[in-house]
Design an enzyme around this catalytic site. Structure first.
Site, PDB file in Angstrom:
ATOM      1  N   TRP A 133      94.019   2.711  55.383  1.00 32.27           N
ATOM      2  CA  TRP A 133      95.287   2.108  54.953  1.00 32.27           C
ATOM      3  C   TRP A 133      96.460   2.658  55.773  1.00 32.27           C
ATOM      4  O   TRP A 133      97.385   1.925  56.124  1.00 32.27           O
ATOM      5  CB  TRP A 133      95.478   2.389  53.469  1.00 32.27           C
ATOM      6  CG  TRP A 133      96.745   1.883  52.856  1.00 32.27           C
ATOM      7  CD1 TRP A 133      97.058   0.593  52.553  1.00 32.27           C
ATOM      8  CD2 TRP A 133      97.874   2.666  52.447  1.00 32.27           C
ATOM      9  NE1 TRP A 133      98.308   0.527  51.968  1.00 32.27           N
ATOM     10  CE2 TRP A 133      98.826   1.793  51.898  1.00 32.27           C
ATOM     11  CE3 TRP A 133      98.162   4.028  52.483  1.00 32.27           C
ATOM     12  CZ2 TRP A 133     100.046   2.226  51.397  1.00 32.27           C
ATOM     13  CZ3 TRP A 133      99.384   4.466  51.985  1.00 32.27           C
ATOM     14  CH2 TRP A 133     100.306   3.570  51.455  1.00 32.27           C
ATOM     15  N   HIS A 134      96.409   3.942  56.097  1.00 27.62           N
ATOM     16  CA  HIS A 134      97.501   4.551  56.855  1.00 27.62           C
ATOM     17  C   HIS A 134      97.506   4.112  58.318  1.00 27.62           C
ATOM     18  O   HIS A 134      98.573   4.010  58.931  1.00 27.62           O
ATOM     19  CB  HIS A 134      97.424   6.074  56.786  1.00 27.62           C
ATOM     20  CG  HIS A 134      98.023   6.654  55.547  1.00 27.62           C
ATOM     21  ND1 HIS A 134      97.316   6.828  54.388  1.00 27.62           N
ATOM     22  CD2 HIS A 134      99.282   7.092  55.279  1.00 27.62           C
ATOM     23  CE1 HIS A 134      98.092   7.356  53.463  1.00 27.62           C
ATOM     24  NE2 HIS A 134      99.294   7.521  53.967  1.00 27.62           N
TER      25      HIS A 134
END
Length: 495
Positions: free
Chosen positions: A349-350
């Site tokens: 996600w990052h």
């Protein structure tokens, strides 16, 4: 039309990047806009939805110059809406999850290929990360609304969506302006109650002052002390204890940037009426429902779990409710596999930077060590709760539970736990900020790998027989005729 001509002179004057100035300006003007939003009558929900859409469009297009990326985000919103509406089976939330995560990951790759993911500029992947949390949570909430209530836990029951929104309502929810740029996200049920007027209003510009203070700390100190200091020649010339001390200071300086932007959005959200959770025993309104960070619990943590729960709170809720619980088979207890899948999801996600994966991979092992410590060591140092002196009368109220006495052993345990948590967290998070694999490894090397020694040394102890020995020691003490004597009292239940 771009408004860069307005912000460029200010950026030069304050010595910040153009993107930083534009972002902070958007967060600051969300305060008076929040005061306007709350004054739209609850009988006019359409106006509230349109207000959110208009302000978010203003932020993205003329201010941030993200016109085309903004259209792509709107595409994600529309795709999620129609998938959730048309797909009725249990695969629906997973379809949304993998589509939204996949699009985000492709944008992370594109930025790495055609841009510079290390230059610190504000990129569309930032608001897209917030949107992914919002859309995937909505999909799960819709699915929970189609399931029997007896299959749901408390959070799922509270957030379930039983009445599917119109497209306008969904756009207003997706583009809720105080959190559209940097979060935190909110669930659809929360947004719906906000628009309906069932949330209460509160105002606080104190949040804004604290936020500006945190941002001032970061801007003033980060050029001198930050995690980037760990890969300089000067750092290696210092003694190891001094290097370790510097990295603890750098940790707070790096976190102050996040404290600033999240506290700004929290204050603006409160001005729209979001965040009211009830009243304290003294009757004071409590407005922490929009909080994304609890600074004291992070800087002076009791343990790693408490720190994680207080950091990026809404993202942790998303990971817990949409990943951790969902990958754990029904009736089974979540364990190491669920934790590592959750940390992997957080890393993806990052972005694609190797530093994220170093941090979250090690974070999974830190979580395991913390869980083992709480289940084996903590019960040994918690004192027994004394019996109440006044018994419950026939029809009278039950006696108030007494608090366990404070012992020297418990104080020492808390202090040592706090120090170990701070040391490990600042070591673990260094690659997260440095991003590059080589710089993350070099920083750890210059710190003599102390965090790895602490984490894997503890795991070797616990899995090498230490956990079984501690549990056996506790059980043996409980069989003693008088187990409550001595400094360590062993009759407190596991927590």
């Amino acid at each position: 039309m771009s408004l860069d001509f307005v912000f460029a002179p200010l950026a030069i004057k304050v010595g910040a990047s153009l993107d930083q100035v534009k972002l902070i300006t958007c967060l600051l003007i969300s305060y008076p806009l929040g005061s306007l939003f709350i004054r739209i009558p609850s009988t006019q929900p359409t106006l509230k939805h349109l207000f959110n859409i208009a302000i978010a469009s203003f932020y993205f297009v003329p201010v941030l110059n993200h016109g085309l990326p903004f259209l792509l985000l709107l595409g994600d919103v529309v795709v999620t809406y129609f998938i959730a509406l048309s797909v009725q089976g249990p695969r629906m939330p997973w379809i949304v999850f993998f589509l939204m995560m996949g699009h985000l990951f492709l944008n992370h790759i594109e930025r790495a290929m055609y841009g510079d993911p290390f230059d610190g500029s504000y990129n569309i992947t930032g608001p897209q990360m917030v949107l992914v949390m919002k859309l995937t949570t909505f999909a799960w909430n819709v699915w929970d609304g189609r399931r029997p209530t007896e299959d749901l836990d408390k959070w799922q029951t509270k957030m379930r969506v039983t009445k599917f929104p119109s497209l306008l309502e969904f756009l207003g929810f997706s583009l809720y302006f105080p959190g559209v740029l940097v979060g935190p996200y909110l669930e659809y049920a929360t947004y719906s109650s906000l628009v309906d007027g069932t949330q209460f209003n509160g105002t606080t510009y104190r949040k804004m002052l604290f936020a500006l203070g945190y941002l001032g700390i970061h801007m003033g100190v980060a050029p001198k002390i930050s995690f980037h200091t760990a890969v300089t020649g000067w750092f290696l010339e210092q003694s190891l204890p001094y290097r370790i001390l510097i990295i603890q200071i750098a940790g707070f300086v790096e976190r102050s940037k996040y404290y600033g932007v999240w506290t700004l959005t929290e204050g603006a959200s409160i001005l729209t009426g979001l965040g009211f959770v009830g009243y304290s025993p003294s009757g004071t309104p409590i407005w922490n429902g929009a909080a994304n960070v609890e600074v004291w619990k992070i800087e002076v943590p009791e343990n790693f779990k408490g720190l994680v729960d207080a950091w990026n709170i809404k993202t942790n809720v998303w990971l817990r409710e949409c990943v951790y619980k969902r990958v754990t088979p029904k009736g089974k207890k979540a364990g190491f596999k669920s934790s590592m899948l959750t940390y992997l999801t957080s890393a993806v996600w990052h972005g694609i930077s190797a530093g994220y994966y170093l941090t979250f991979l090690l974070g999974g092992f830190v979580t395991t060590v913390g869980r083992l410590s709480r289940s084996t060591i903590r019960p040994l140092v918690l004192p027994a709760v004394p019996e109440p002196t006044d018994r419950k009368a026939a029809n009278g109220p039950a006696p108030k539970p007494l608090q366990p006495p404070v012992t020297l052993v418990k104080i020492v345990y808390d202090v040592v736990g706090t120090l170990c948590t701070v040391l490990v967290v600042n070591f673990t998070c260094t690659p997260f900020i440095l991003l590059h694999l080589s710089e993350g490894i070099e920083a750890w090397r210059q710190l003599r790998w102390y965090g790895l020694w602490m984490v894997f040394g503890a795991m070797a102890f616990f899995y090498g027989g230490g956990a079984a020995w501690l549990k056996g020691f506790k059980q043996g003490a409980l069989r003693d005729e008088n187990p409550t004597q001595g400094l360590i009292q062993l009759v407190w239940p596991d927590q």
